[in-house]
Write an enzyme that holds these catalytic residues in place. Structure first.
Site, short mmCIF file in Angstrom:
data_model
loop_
_atom_site.label_atom_id
_atom_site.label_comp_id
_atom_site.label_asym_id
_atom_site.label_seq_id
_atom_site.Cartn_x
_atom_site.Cartn_y
_atom_site.Cartn_z
N TYR A 155 0.84 -1.21 0.00
CA TYR A 155 0.00 0.00 0.00
C TYR A 155 0.86 1.25 0.00
CZ TYR A 155 -3.08 3.70 1.59
OH TYR A 155 -3.77 4.89 1.69
N LYS A 159 1.13 4.30 -2.86
CA LYS A 159 0.90 5.72 -2.59
C LYS A 159 2.13 6.56 -2.91
CE LYS A 159 -3.41 5.56 -1.47
NZ LYS A 159 -4.44 6.24 -2.28
#
Length: 265
Positions: A155, A159
């Site tokens: 994750y 990002k």
């Protein structure tokens, strides 16, 4: 332009809009007079649309999987030939626990949702905007992109990609009428951490930022054409410190927040 669209009405597309920051971004759009297409891969998108229609505007819900090219194509078919004044690319998913303990199908889904589907949609919508030399793109990145995400590694990596990509795309579009803004929130009070299997972690159980306030800050930054917005003073300090802290140290610090078993008692 579609015959059923009033020339006076602005048109926005918001992804990941069934709950959390996405729903609040859609609410900001509705309150500002935008016609809306809102998107999510769950039936709750219909409930969100009914709620937003109470604000008086036109809201169309599309339930589709933006982790797939077919899902993005379905959304684009629903948009049709309507010029997009604002694309709020917010859809994203997380995945907690150690990388080698994770199911690779779920890992792939994080990448396909956060990166591949987001870029495909921006590529299609952005080309339409560029032909008109008009439009605003808001990309929901994260302060997570500033640090190696131990026990949230994929994750955080996605990002970091989106944070970087948004600045690059903004520069490429600098001489056009299309603006790109990156919204970089910290941990926010949404269903994200529960869905990412992170309710046994410190970050999953501690107090978080308000989704409405985060969305309003991002929406206003988009309208101003700002390059980016980090929401909350604590998060601003965290990103400033991250810029001068060795990655090995940041990874250790992130472990204390995201390792299973670190939840507040």
């Amino acid at each position: 332009m579609s015959a059923n669209r009033s020339p006076a009405r602005k048109f926005a597309v918001v992804t990941g809009a069934s709950t959390g920051i996405g729903l609040e971004l859609a609410r900001c759009c509705a309150e500002d007079g935008f016609e809306l297409v809102i998107v999510a891969n769950e039936t709750a998108i219909e409930t969100a649309a009914a709620e937003l229609r109470s604000l008086g505007g036109s809201v169309e819900a599309v339930q589709t999987d933006l982790a797939t090219t077919e899902g993005v194509d379905k959304l684009c078919a629903a948009i049709g030939d309507r010029p997009i004044d604002a694309l709020l690319a917010n859809a994203g998913v997380g995945l907690g626990h150690a990388f080698l303990d994770q199911d690779f199908g779920r890992i792939r889904r994080v990448i396909d949702t956060n990166i591949t589907g987001t870029l495909y949609l921006i590529h299609r919508a952005g080309n339409e905007m560029l032909r008109r030399n008009a439009g605003r793109i808001l990309i929901t990145g994260s302060i997570a992109g500033f640090m190696p995400g131990s026990f949230h590694a994929v994750y955080n990596g996605t990002k970091a990609f989106l944070d970087s990509f948004s600045f690059a795309l903004r520069e490429e579009l600098r001489d056009s009428g299309v603006t790109v803004t990156c919204l970089m929130p910290g941990a926010t009070e949404t269903e994200f951490f529960q869905r990412a299997d992170m309710m046994d972690t410190k970050v999953g159980t501690e107090k978080k930022d308000n989704a409405r306030e985060v969305a309003k800050a991002g929406f206003d930054a988009m309208l101003r054409g700002d390059s980016d917005i980090v929401t909350g003073m604590k998060n601003k300090i965290q990103t400033t410190v991250a810029n001068v802290t060795p990655n090995e140290v940041l990874a250790k610090q992130h472990r204390k927040m995201a390792e299973p078993g670190t939840a507040k008692s």
